[in-house]
Design a protein around this motif. Sequence first.
Motif, mmCIF file in Angstrom:
data_model
loop_
_atom_site.group_PDB
_atom_site.id
_atom_site.type_symbol
_atom_site.label_atom_id
_atom_site.label_comp_id
_atom_site.label_asym_id
_atom_site.label_seq_id
_atom_site.Cartn_x
_atom_site.Cartn_y
_atom_site.Cartn_z
ATOM 1 N N LEU A 1 0.845 -1.185 0.000
ATOM 2 C CA LEU A 1 0.000 0.000 0.000
ATOM 3 C C LEU A 1 0.882 1.238 0.000
ATOM 4 O O LEU A 1 1.744 1.398 0.866
ATOM 5 C CB LEU A 1 -0.905 0.014 1.234
ATOM 6 C CG LEU A 1 -1.882 1.180 1.327
ATOM 7 C CD1 LEU A 1 -2.958 1.056 0.245
ATOM 8 C CD2 LEU A 1 -2.524 1.216 2.703
ATOM 9 N N PHE A 2 0.664 2.116 -0.981
ATOM 10 C CA PHE A 2 1.365 3.395 -1.050
ATOM 11 C C PHE A 2 0.365 4.487 -0.705
ATOM 12 O O PHE A 2 -0.773 4.465 -1.175
ATOM 13 C CB PHE A 2 1.930 3.634 -2.457
ATOM 14 C CG PHE A 2 2.515 5.005 -2.613
ATOM 15 C CD1 PHE A 2 3.765 5.303 -2.099
ATOM 16 C CD2 PHE A 2 1.804 6.013 -3.240
ATOM 17 C CE1 PHE A 2 4.293 6.582 -2.217
ATOM 18 C CE2 PHE A 2 2.319 7.292 -3.371
ATOM 19 C CZ PHE A 2 3.572 7.570 -2.849
ATOM 20 N N ARG B 1 4.207 7.257 2.308
ATOM 21 C CA ARG B 1 4.396 6.005 3.053
ATOM 22 C C ARG B 1 4.169 4.819 2.116
ATOM 23 O O ARG B 1 3.258 4.835 1.287
ATOM 24 C CB ARG B 1 3.411 5.952 4.216
ATOM 25 C CG ARG B 1 3.519 4.701 5.075
ATOM 26 C CD ARG B 1 2.468 4.760 6.186
ATOM 27 N NE ARG B 1 2.446 3.554 6.961
ATOM 28 C CZ ARG B 1 2.940 3.439 8.176
ATOM 29 N NH1 ARG B 1 3.513 4.474 8.764
ATOM 30 N NH2 ARG B 1 2.878 2.295 8.827
ATOM 31 N N PHE B 2 4.996 3.803 2.278
ATOM 32 C CA PHE B 2 4.774 2.529 1.600
ATOM 33 C C PHE B 2 4.823 1.442 2.654
ATOM 34 O O PHE B 2 5.736 1.412 3.489
ATOM 35 C CB PHE B 2 5.811 2.254 0.505
ATOM 36 C CG PHE B 2 5.574 0.927 -0.144
ATOM 37 C CD1 PHE B 2 4.535 0.771 -1.053
ATOM 38 C CD2 PHE B 2 6.343 -0.169 0.181
ATOM 39 C CE1 PHE B 2 4.277 -0.467 -1.631
ATOM 40 C CE2 PHE B 2 6.098 -1.407 -0.391
ATOM 41 C CZ PHE B 2 5.066 -1.556 -1.299
ATOM 42 N N ALA C 1 8.463 5.378 5.622
ATOM 43 C CA ALA C 1 7.674 6.609 5.599
ATOM 44 C C ALA C 1 8.603 7.807 5.489
ATOM 45 O O ALA C 1 9.664 7.839 6.116
ATOM 46 C CB ALA C 1 6.822 6.719 6.862
ATOM 47 N N LEU C 2 8.202 8.756 4.674
ATOM 48 C CA LEU C 2 8.939 10.004 4.531
ATOM 49 C C LEU C 2 7.998 11.116 4.974
ATOM 50 O O LEU C 2 7.080 11.505 4.254
ATOM 51 C CB LEU C 2 9.387 10.205 3.081
ATOM 52 C CG LEU C 2 10.298 11.400 2.813
ATOM 53 C CD1 LEU C 2 11.596 11.286 3.618
ATOM 54 C CD2 LEU C 2 10.618 11.495 1.332
ATOM 55 N N LEU D 1 12.880 10.357 7.599
ATOM 56 C CA LEU D 1 12.674 9.017 7.051
ATOM 57 C C LEU D 1 12.546 8.036 8.202
ATOM 58 O O LEU D 1 13.386 8.011 9.102
ATOM 59 C CB LEU D 1 13.850 8.620 6.152
ATOM 60 C CG LEU D 1 13.769 7.223 5.539
ATOM 61 C CD1 LEU D 1 12.611 7.149 4.542
ATOM 62 C CD2 LEU D 1 15.086 6.880 4.866
ATOM 63 N N ARG D 2 11.462 7.267 8.179
ATOM 64 C CA ARG D 2 11.255 6.236 9.193
ATOM 65 C C ARG D 2 11.078 4.899 8.512
ATOM 66 O O ARG D 2 10.440 4.804 7.468
ATOM 67 C CB ARG D 2 10.005 6.522 10.030
ATOM 68 C CG ARG D 2 10.057 7.820 10.790
ATOM 69 C CD ARG D 2 8.782 8.071 11.609
ATOM 70 N NE ARG D 2 7.618 8.266 10.769
ATOM 71 C CZ ARG D 2 6.507 7.529 10.809
ATOM 72 N NH1 ARG D 2 6.406 6.520 11.659
ATOM 73 N NH2 ARG D 2 5.491 7.780 10.010
#
Length: 149
Positions: free
Chosen positions: A70-71, A100-101, A114-115, A141-142
């Motif tokens: 899921l994007f 987020r992806f 996630a950015l 960035l996580r």
Amino acid sequence: NAGHIDAAGVEADASGAWGDALHWRAALDYTHARVGGDDDAPQLTGLRPAQTPRWSATAGVSWAAWRGGLFSADARYESARFDDDLNTRRLGPATTLDLRFEQDVAAPFSLFVALDNALDADVQTGEASDGVALYGPPRTLRVGLRARR
């Protein structure tokens, strides 16, 4: 310690889908808020509560990319607000974009990247006593592992 706050507003949101894989959502909020300082803080009467934007809006899309993937992309706007109760330190409006992806790996786990604040917007959150502006997090960035029940 500051009397009371009178707030009235309107909230609206909508969501939908284009086919099975692409979903969208949007929301808009308008808040008219004023402090009633009464005898506790008459100098605040009629001012906006600190950190209360008049307008905020969000919009986002999500796409089920492939099996378990899921994007999503979410944008958020907040209008100008004040840092202090006396409405002397104005904080500018801000717009941020989060990406987020997430990919399922094995039930109930998924991995994500996630950015946050992808465009590295300067989001002013306050002002220090010496006049130096304070800002929210820069582009971040996580990467993580998520477990769902």
